[in-house]
Motif scaffolding. Structure first.
Motif, PDB file in Angstrom:
ATOM      1  N   GLY A 197       0.816  -1.228   0.000  1.00 45.91           N
ATOM      2  CA  GLY A 197       0.000   0.000   0.000  1.00 45.91           C
ATOM      3  C   GLY A 197       0.840   1.266   0.000  1.00 45.91           C
ATOM      4  N   LYS A 198       2.134   1.114   0.318  1.00 47.69           N
ATOM      5  CA  LYS A 198       3.009   2.294   0.386  1.00 47.69           C
ATOM      6  C   LYS A 198       3.875   2.439  -0.864  1.00 47.69           C
ATOM      7  CE  LYS A 198       1.653   3.197   4.563  1.00 47.69           C
ATOM      8  NZ  LYS A 198       2.444   3.202   5.814  1.00 47.69           N
ATOM      9  N   ALA A 199       3.775   1.471  -1.787  1.00 46.96           N
ATOM     10  CA  ALA A 199       4.702   1.438  -2.941  1.00 46.96           C
ATOM     11  C   ALA A 199       4.640   2.706  -3.774  1.00 46.96           C
ATOM     12  CB  ALA A 199       4.410   0.211  -3.804  1.00 46.96           C
ATOM     13  N   ILE A 200       3.434   3.208  -4.049  1.00 44.69           N
ATOM     14  CA  ILE A 200       3.341   4.385  -4.925  1.00 44.69           C
ATOM     15  C   ILE A 200       3.907   5.621  -4.217  1.00 44.69           C
ATOM     16  CG2 ILE A 200       0.937   4.933  -4.281  1.00 44.69           C
ATOM     17  CD1 ILE A 200       2.545   5.358  -7.783  1.00 44.69           C
ATOM     18  N   ALA A 201       3.658   5.704  -2.905  1.00 44.53           N
ATOM     19  CA  ALA A 201       4.198   6.850  -2.138  1.00 44.53           C
ATOM     20  C   ALA A 201       5.719   6.787  -2.113  1.00 44.53           C
ATOM     21  CB  ALA A 201       3.623   6.846  -0.727  1.00 44.53           C
ATOM     22  N   VAL A 202       6.269   5.598  -1.935  1.00 46.61           N
ATOM     23  CA  VAL A 202       7.732   5.441  -1.936  1.00 46.61           C
ATOM     24  C   VAL A 202       8.306   5.887  -3.278  1.00 46.61           C
ATOM     25  CG1 VAL A 202       9.602   3.709  -1.910  1.00 46.61           C
ATOM     26  CG2 VAL A 202       7.788   3.639  -0.176  1.00 46.61           C
ATOM     27  N   HIS A 203       7.663   5.483  -4.357  1.00 48.72           N
ATOM     28  CA  HIS A 203       8.120   5.909  -5.689  1.00 48.72           C
ATOM     29  C   HIS A 203       8.041   7.432  -5.827  1.00 48.72           C
ATOM     30  CE1 HIS A 203       8.357   6.701  -9.939  1.00 48.72           C
ATOM     31  NE2 HIS A 203       7.105   7.183  -9.912  1.00 48.72           N
ATOM     32  N   HIS A 204       6.896   8.025  -5.442  1.00 52.22           N
ATOM     33  CA  HIS A 204       6.740   9.494  -5.560  1.00 52.22           C
ATOM     34  C   HIS A 204       7.843  10.224  -4.794  1.00 52.22           C
ATOM     35  CE1 HIS A 204       3.048   9.413  -7.731  1.00 52.22           C
ATOM     36  NE2 HIS A 204       2.254   9.088  -6.738  1.00 52.22           N
ATOM     37  N   VAL A 205       8.079   9.786  -3.563  1.00 47.96           N
ATOM     38  CA  VAL A 205       8.990  10.528  -2.690  1.00 47.96           C
ATOM     39  C   VAL A 205      10.442  10.366  -3.134  1.00 47.96           C
ATOM     40  CG1 VAL A 205       9.866  10.718  -0.313  1.00 47.96           C
ATOM     41  CG2 VAL A 205       7.400  10.459  -0.737  1.00 47.96           C
ATOM     42  N   ILE A 206      10.807   9.152  -3.501  1.00 45.75           N
ATOM     43  CA  ILE A 206      12.220   8.874  -3.813  1.00 45.75           C
ATOM     44  C   ILE A 206      12.567   9.200  -5.263  1.00 45.75           C
ATOM     45  CG2 ILE A 206      13.954   7.047  -4.045  1.00 45.75           C
ATOM     46  CD1 ILE A 206      12.832   5.738  -1.568  1.00 45.75           C
TER      47      ILE A 206
END
Ligand code: 6PG
Length: 241
Positions: A197-206
């Motif tokens: 559930g956090k994969a897209i946020a991790v991609h956006h942030v990094i």
């Protein structure tokens, strides 16, 4: 910035627990104590339970550790939503720590007053030296917030080294959060993020373009400290590199 990717939740928790032990030992050896700002929410609960378990509880000189909170919900400290209460149950009480080692946010006053008081507490703790936590633990929301630095909130543009109150329109609640400049003064910053559930946020942030209004966690860039991500494969699954 170092990105540590582990096979599963259990391995990422142990990876960060080992890092916590390492930084605690280095900090205590260097200046006799270890100041840590704990993160809240669900993800770190298992980390705290692991640290207070027989596997890790004897690996840290807990009497020399001082606990702050990167953010807090504006609720009583006895409320199930309280980050302090979660940490108390999972870590502080099982380790039998003195209340003198723990610095909760005083949520018995107004949100603005709570933030001001917390800023005073933090400055008092670091009296005479630069406000630099040895370690700040962070989580990541699926909307790319961290601590209580939420998208489209004024605190994202706050340049002060302090704690500030934040009103979340969509939830109609207040929170108290360390500002990005305060977090960024830390010697070490570690994100704990697991689950798909956090994969897209991790991609956006990094990896995504700079857009702090939508991806506030991009604000976290330690001035002269070390930033590490502790991810499981699921949370890292959308990273291209
Ligand atoms: C909080 C946290 C917050 C948290 C993220 C992720 O008070 O909720 O400090 O920043 O780290 O919301 O929360 P989960 O780990 O519950 O997904």
């Amino acid at each position: 910035m170092k990105i540590n990717v582990f096979n599963n939740e259990n391995e990422v928790l142990n990876g960060l627990a080992n890092y916590f032990v390492e930084i605690a030992a280095k900090s205590i050896a260097n200046h006799g104590q270890f100041s840590v700002a704990l993160s809240g929410g669900n993800s770190p609960k298992k980390l705290y339970e692991l640290l207070s378990s027989p596997l890790y509880k004897d690996k840290v000189e807990w009497s020399k550790v001082h606990f702050f909170f990167g953010d807090e919900r504006y609720v009583p400290l006895t409320d199930p939503q309280s980050n302090y209460l979660m940490a108390k149950k999972a870590l502080l009480e099982p380790l039998g720590l003195s209340y003198k080692q723990v610095f909760p946010v005083d949520t018995s006053v107004s949100p603005e007053e709570a933030a001001k008081k917390y800023t005073v507490d933090i400055n008092y703790y670091f009296a005479g030296v630069k406000v630099r936590f040895d370690l700040v633990l962070l989580g990541l929301g699926d909307n790319s917030h961290t601590a209580s630095l939420f998208p489209h909130t004024p605190v994202l543009h706050d340049k002060t080294v302090s704690a500030k109150e934040v009103f979340l329109d969509n939830q109609q609640v207040y929170r108290i959060t360390m500002t990005a400049p305060l977090i960024n003064q830390a010697h070490h910053i570690a994100y704990l993020v697991y689950g798909e559930g956090k994969a897209i946020a991790v991609h956006h942030v990094i990896e995504d373009k700079k857009d702090i209004e939508n991806y506030p966690a991009q604000l976290i860039k330690p001035a002269d400290g070390d930033l590490q991500w502790f991810l499981d494969n699921s949370a890292a699954s959308l990273l291209k590199k």
